[in-house]
Design an enzyme around this catalytic site. Structure first.
Site, PDB file in Angstrom:
ATOM      1  N   ASN A   9       8.642   2.665   3.285  1.00  0.00           N
ATOM      2  CA  ASN A   9       8.144   2.163   4.574  1.00  0.00           C
ATOM      3  C   ASN A   9       6.667   2.530   4.678  1.00  0.00           C
ATOM      4  OD1 ASN A   9       7.599   1.579   7.232  1.00  0.00           O
ATOM      5  ND2 ASN A   9       8.884   3.222   8.081  1.00  0.00           N
ATOM      6  N   LYS A  11       4.560   1.712   6.938  1.00  0.00           N
ATOM      7  CA  LYS A  11       4.086   1.863   8.331  1.00  0.00           C
ATOM      8  C   LYS A  11       2.746   1.131   8.510  1.00  0.00           C
ATOM      9  CE  LYS A  11       6.577   6.170   8.467  1.00  0.00           C
ATOM     10  NZ  LYS A  11       6.789   7.456   9.103  1.00  0.00           N
ATOM     11  N   HIS A  95      13.861   2.075  13.514  1.00  0.00           N
ATOM     12  CA  HIS A  95      13.128   3.262  13.056  1.00  0.00           C
ATOM     13  C   HIS A  95      12.797   4.148  14.256  1.00  0.00           C
ATOM     14  CE1 HIS A  95       9.993   5.782  11.365  1.00  0.00           C
ATOM     15  NE2 HIS A  95      10.506   5.489  10.187  1.00  0.00           N
ATOM     16  N   GLU A  97      10.241   5.665  15.084  1.00  0.00           N
ATOM     17  CA  GLU A  97       8.938   5.386  15.733  1.00  0.00           C
ATOM     18  C   GLU A  97       9.054   4.178  16.647  1.00  0.00           C
ATOM     19  OE1 GLU A  97       6.647   5.327  12.112  1.00  0.00           O
ATOM     20  OE2 GLU A  97       7.099   7.463  11.874  1.00  0.00           O
ATOM     21  N   GLU A 167      17.920   9.271   9.357  1.00  0.00           N
ATOM     22  CA  GLU A 167      16.616   9.926   9.347  1.00  0.00           C
ATOM     23  C   GLU A 167      16.514  10.883  10.529  1.00  0.00           C
ATOM     24  OE1 GLU A 167      13.523   7.350   7.196  1.00  0.00           O
ATOM     25  OE2 GLU A 167      13.659   6.585   9.216  1.00  0.00           O
ATOM     26  N   GLY A 173       7.841  12.680   8.576  1.00  0.00           N
ATOM     27  CA  GLY A 173       6.400  12.904   8.567  1.00  0.00           C
ATOM     28  C   GLY A 173       5.996  14.334   8.894  1.00  0.00           C
ATOM     29  N   SER A 213      10.668  13.126   4.973  1.00  0.00           N
ATOM     30  CA  SER A 213       9.879  13.968   4.070  1.00  0.00           C
ATOM     31  C   SER A 213      10.484  14.091   2.667  1.00  0.00           C
ATOM     32  CB  SER A 213       9.649  15.349   4.692  1.00  0.00           C
ATOM     33  OG  SER A 213       8.933  15.219   5.910  1.00  0.00           O
TER      34      SER A 213
HETATM   35  C1  PEP Z   1      10.081   7.276   7.542  1.00  0.00           C
HETATM   36  O1  PEP Z   1       9.147   7.018   8.280  1.00  0.00           O
HETATM   37  O2  PEP Z   1      11.053   6.518   7.509  1.00  0.00           O
HETATM   38  C2  PEP Z   1      10.015   8.493   6.745  1.00  0.00           C
HETATM   39  C3  PEP Z   1      11.103   8.924   6.190  1.00  0.00           C
HETATM   40  O3  PEP Z   1       8.771   9.099   6.653  1.00  0.00           O
HETATM   41  P1  PEP Z   1       8.400  10.397   5.753  1.00  0.00           P
HETATM   42  O4  PEP Z   1       9.005  10.178   4.398  1.00  0.00           O
HETATM   43  O5  PEP Z   1       6.917  10.401   5.732  1.00  0.00           O
HETATM   44  O6  PEP Z   1       8.994  11.570   6.457  1.00  0.00           O
END
Ligand code: PEP
Length: 251
Positions: A9, A11, A95, A97, A167, A173, A213
């Site tokens: 992703n 973003k 997601h 966000e 997630e 992040g 992460s």
């Molecule tokens: C995400 O935004 O779906 C995500 C998992 O981000 P990150 O790997 O940066 O934590």
């Protein structure tokens, strides 16, 4: 039967030129001999060029979002039909966000899921608890509710086009990762919840990705868990070498 999937992703990162550069790096560095499905999700404006760029590769393209309406007065939005018309067949929905920064509720996300499936798209459905909810030991209840409210309106046959991405919001992040044991515990719970609602076959066939992460140095251990079928990757998807290492860890 389900297979491993690693999705990146991107973003709101990478302009047109940077997108092309990263796609070229991925084409050069991603393995072609793994039984891992590889997906990348650049921004809306770079989707069409990405589809074209990746045409003869083992990498496919997903959108990061879409609107739930067919078309009309929704300034700035993109429909399922538009995505399909440029060759995008997969969309990330729900997601964290989108939920926290853009006010997407379970009901909106369910409407988006229904609309995507109407267009025979595949959905990567994201969900997961916030830190406070885990601290208050509400994480299983929260995750179950998100699953029920976002997806349990579907017929069993629709699940062919659903990929789940658990997630935990506190791990996105932040550099914090759920331990492999925490990930497995939740993924097993999710699969059990699906089994109770839809039966063994749907539960066994549904891929459940972990996101939060994931990096080259922790991917292998997380992906080795029996109910973790790959990952949804944010930050590490922006570096070809890191993303390639993560794909290798899934295969
Ligand atoms: C995400 O935004 O779906 C995500 C998992 O981000 P990150 O790997 O940066 O934590």
């Amino acid at each position: 039967m389900r297979h491993p999937i690693v999705a990146g992703n991107w973003k709101m990162n990478k302009n047109a030129e940077e997108t092309e550069d990263l796609l070229n790096d991925l084409i050069n560095q991603l393995p072609t001999d793994k039984e891992v499905e590889i997906i990348v999700a650049p921004t809306f404006i770079n989707l069409a060029s990405a589809v074209e760029h990746l045409e003869f590769t083992n990498i496919s393209v997903a959108a990061q979002n879409m609107h739930q309406a067919e078309n009309g007065a929704f300034t700035g939005e993109i429909s399922a039909d538009m995505l399909k018309s440029i060759g995008v067949h997969t969309v990330i929905l729900g997601h964290s966000e989108r939920r926290s920064l853009f006010g997407e509720t379970d009901a909106i996300i369910a409407a988006k899921v229904n609309q995507a499936l109407k267009y025979h798209m595949r959905v990567i459905f994201c969900f997961g608890e916030e830190l406070k909810e885990r601290q208050e030991k509400q994480h299983f209840a929260v995750v179950e509710n998100q699953l029920r409210n976002g997806l349990f309106q579907l017929e069993a046959t629709a699940w062919e086009n659903i990929v789940l991405a658990y997630e935990p919001v506190w791990a996105i992040g932040t550099g914090e990762t759920a331990s492999p044991e925490q990930a497995q515990e939740m993924h097993e719970f999710i699969r059990t919840t699906i089994r109770q609602q839809y039966g063994q076959e749907v539960a066994d066939n549904t891929a459940i990705l972990y996101g939060g992460s994931v990096k080259p140095d922790n991917a292998g251990e997380i992906f080795s868990k029996p109910d973790v079928d790959g990952g949804l990757i944010g930050g590490a998807a922006l570096k070809a070498a890191d993303f390639a290492a993560i794909v290798n860890a899934a295969g």
